[in-house]
Scaffold this active site. Structure first.
Site, PDB file in Angstrom:
ATOM      1  N   ASN A   1       0.800  -1.240   0.000  1.00  0.00           N
ATOM      2  CA  ASN A   1       0.000   0.000   0.000  1.00  0.00           C
ATOM      3  C   ASN A   1       0.820   1.272   0.000  1.00  0.00           C
ATOM      4  OD1 ASN A   1       0.827  -0.518   2.616  1.00  0.00           O
ATOM      5  ND2 ASN A   1      -1.060   0.255   3.534  1.00  0.00           N
TER       6      ASN A   1
ATOM      7  N   GLU B   1       4.641  -4.466  12.176  1.00  0.00           N
ATOM      8  CA  GLU B   1       3.672  -3.385  11.966  1.00  0.00           C
ATOM      9  C   GLU B   1       2.491  -4.013  11.245  1.00  0.00           C
ATOM     10  OE1 GLU B   1       6.197  -0.332  13.553  1.00  0.00           O
ATOM     11  OE2 GLU B   1       4.053  -0.559  13.206  1.00  0.00           O
TER      12      GLU B   1
ATOM     13  N   CYS C   1      -3.215   1.142   6.993  1.00  0.00           N
ATOM     14  CA  CYS C   1      -3.407   0.396   8.242  1.00  0.00           C
ATOM     15  C   CYS C   1      -3.970   1.276   9.348  1.00  0.00           C
ATOM     16  CB  CYS C   1      -2.064  -0.174   8.685  1.00  0.00           C
ATOM     17  SG  CYS C   1      -0.842   1.121   8.858  1.00  0.00           S
TER      18      CYS C   1
ATOM     19  N   GLU D   1       8.543   2.355  14.406  1.00  0.00           N
ATOM     20  CA  GLU D   1       9.272   2.834  13.222  1.00  0.00           C
ATOM     21  C   GLU D   1       9.211   4.354  13.199  1.00  0.00           C
ATOM     22  OE1 GLU D   1       7.403   0.400  10.013  1.00  0.00           O
ATOM     23  OE2 GLU D   1       9.346  -0.600   9.996  1.00  0.00           O
TER      24      GLU D   1
END
Ligand SMILES: NC(=O)c1ccc[n+]([C@@H]2O[C@H](COP(=O)([O-])OP(=O)(O)OC[C@H]3O[C@@H](n4cnc5c(N)ncnc54)[C@H](O)[C@@H]3O)[C@@H](O)[C@H]2O)c1
Ligand SMILES: O=C[C@H](O)CS(=O)(=O)O
Length: 491
Positions: free
Chosen positions: A160, A261, A295, A470
């Site tokens: 994505n 993640e 997400c 991150e």
């Protein structure tokens, strides 16, 4: 007027693996990469397997001994050059992102800026990996805590955000002195290959950064080599929770470090004291970015009963006005979904919700006249927890609205999910703001804000949305060990 999706530097469209500093076609079997807007084949890349995976790992392992000793300032200079090259090729990379992933061209170019912000950030962080000198509790000793790179890192990324997701893994890994083997998503490998080419041009030495492409069917054969080999000391993964759990289980035998993640199911709460215009704008930004394929997209929208009708009307009006089309049309605001499986899931969620009593306020159908992968931006009223769209990540342009009456009730509903990545709410009551921010079981909270992505922020989830962070000063920690060194006989 159509927007050009052709690249000035055609050589940035690579169709090979990059192993030990060389582009190699590798296996004879090939994987077509298609444009989701048209179904046209852009090019093909190697459909790699265990042989290529092992060659990449051998190269990364061999290069680690040298790369870890390169002074941090020199690593930082190479990473900065990489950042400069990425920004210099923003138009080409943006076109490549839109071509293979489908997002509108403005979003594709915006993603390049976003990806570069992580590269820039970790180029700077490379020179700040300070350890500690610890005051010894007994005389005659010198005690230190040193920061050391973990070693070979395997990075597996989703489709994505084909630039940003790989940049926020490779940049900290290189900054820390690690070497990398990478497997990009099968739907969108080209952007990753182009970024690796630019890293090579920036001076990343041979073997430090290696990339292997594979189909969904062959991906386990590639990744299993890395999972089973003790030379891989860390897995950094962005993708679905089921795959993340699989990687965690398979990493146990060699106790690799993990950054996961994973999926989300973000609540978006509009309280009775919210600024409704701001809340609508915030939801539009958070929900319809990348066509809802992120997400951190709000997956459930809770609206206080007293403001429901006004909010729903404002939202439905803005959603109905969204322009849907291919990236080649510069006016497009919502592109095609990544593939037919994605559209089928979105359609299933909408049909399930309607069957259970939800009402379509706008949208609610495929846009087949545009192509097979288009779905109309949709707002549903009367949604509730029984519906699939409340339990599973829709990953598409659908905003299901649920009415609530009191704060405790809506927090309980918001937290009633195995996921915990992002959560959002709109209120102007300062005491409520901190009560709700504390109560939400998520790794990320947006208060009166729908656009949260930033390289300076620690991005990650809790519960089954994964662990590790991150970006931010914390983003380097996952690529480092802390070594305690104690010297005696100093007196
Ligand atoms: N938390 C985040 O930052 C974040 C970011 C983007 C996407 N996601 C999540 O990812 C999902 C959508 O992305 P996706 O469809 O690419 O996810 P996915 O898990 O299907 O694929 C992600 C990557 O894992 C690889 N993969 C698939 N099966 C594998 C296996 N058995 N072994 C090893 N690797 C395997 C894929 O080839 C791809 O490269 C959504 O759930 C979304 O929420 C999370
Ligand atoms: O889709 C997942 C991304 O991590 C979202 S963001 O770009 O980091 O906000």
């Amino acid at each position: 007027m159509s927007a050009s999706l052709t690249l000035t530097r055609a050589d940035l469209i690579r169709s090979a693996n990059f192993i030990a500093g060389l582009w190699s076609e590798g296996t004879s079997t090939r994987l077509d990469v298609t444009n989701p807007a048209t179904g046209a084949v852009i090019t093909s890349v190697p459909d790699s397997g265990a042989v290529e995976a092992r060659a990449a790992l051998d190269a990364a392992h061999a290069a680690f001994a040298t790369w870890r000793k390169v002074p941090a300032k020199q690593r930082a200079a190479i990473i900065k050059r990489w950042n400069d090259l990425v920004l210099a090729h923003q138009d080409d990379l943006g076109a490549l992102i839109s071509m293979e992933q489908g997002k509108p061209l403005a979003e594709g170019k915006g993603e390049v800026t976003y990806a570069a912000s992580y590269i820039e950030w970790f180029g700077e962080e490379a020179t700040r990996m300070n350890g500690e000198v610890i005051p010894a509790p007994v005389s005659g000793r010198r005690m230190l805590a040193l920061k050391e790179p973990v070693g070979v890192v395997a990075a597996i990324t989703p489709w994505n955000f084909p630039a940003a997701m790989i940049a926020r893994k490779i940049a900290p890994a290189l900054a820390a002195g690690c070497t990398v083997v990478c497997k990009p998503a099968e739907d969108t490998p080209l952007t990753s290959l182009a970024l690796v080419q630019l890293a090579h041009e920036a001076g990343v030495p041979a073997g430090v950064l290696n990339i292997v492409t594979a189909s969904r069917q062959n991906t386990p054969a590639v990744v299993d080599v890395w999972l089973d080999d003790g030379r891989v000391r860390k897995i950094t993964f962005t993708g679905s929770t089921p795959v993340g759990k699989h990687l965690a289980r398979r990493s146990a035998d060699t106790l690799k470090k993990l950054s996961l993640e994973l999926g989300g199911n973000a609540p978006f709460i509009v309280f009775d004291d919210a600024d409704l215009d701001a809340a609508v704008d915030g939801l539009m930004a958070a929900k319809f970015r990348n066509g809802g394929q992120t997400c951190v997209c709000p997956n459930r929208v809770f609206v206080h009963r007293s403001v429901f009708d006004a909010f729903a009307a404002k939202l439905a009006g803005k959603v109905a006005a969204l322009k849907v089309g291919p990236a080649s049309d510069p006016a497009s605001q919502i592109g095609p979904m990544i593939n037919d499986r994605a559209v089928e899931k979105i359609e299933r969620h909408v049909q399930d919700a309607v069957a259970k009593g939800a009402k379509v306020l706008t949208g609610g159908q495929r846009l087949t006249h545009l192509g097979p992968n288009y779905y109309a931006p949709t707002v549903l009223g009367g949604a509730d927890a029984r519906m699939a769209c409340a339990c599973e990540e829709t990953f598409g342009p659908v905003a299901p609205l649920t009415v609530f009456d009191d704060e405790a009730e809506v927090i309980a509903q918001a937290n009633d999910t195995p996921f915990g990545l992002a959560g959002y709410f709109y209120s102007q009551n300062v005491r409520r703001i901190w009560r709700v921010a504390d109560a939400l079981e998520t790794g990320i909270v947006g208060i009166n804000e729908g656009a949260l992505a930033a390289e300076a922020a620690p991005f990650g989830g809790v519960k089954e949305s994964g662990y590790g962070r991150e970006g931010s000063t914390h983003g380097l920690d996952d690529y480092l060990h802390t070594k305690y060194v104690c010297q005696g006989q100093l007196d």
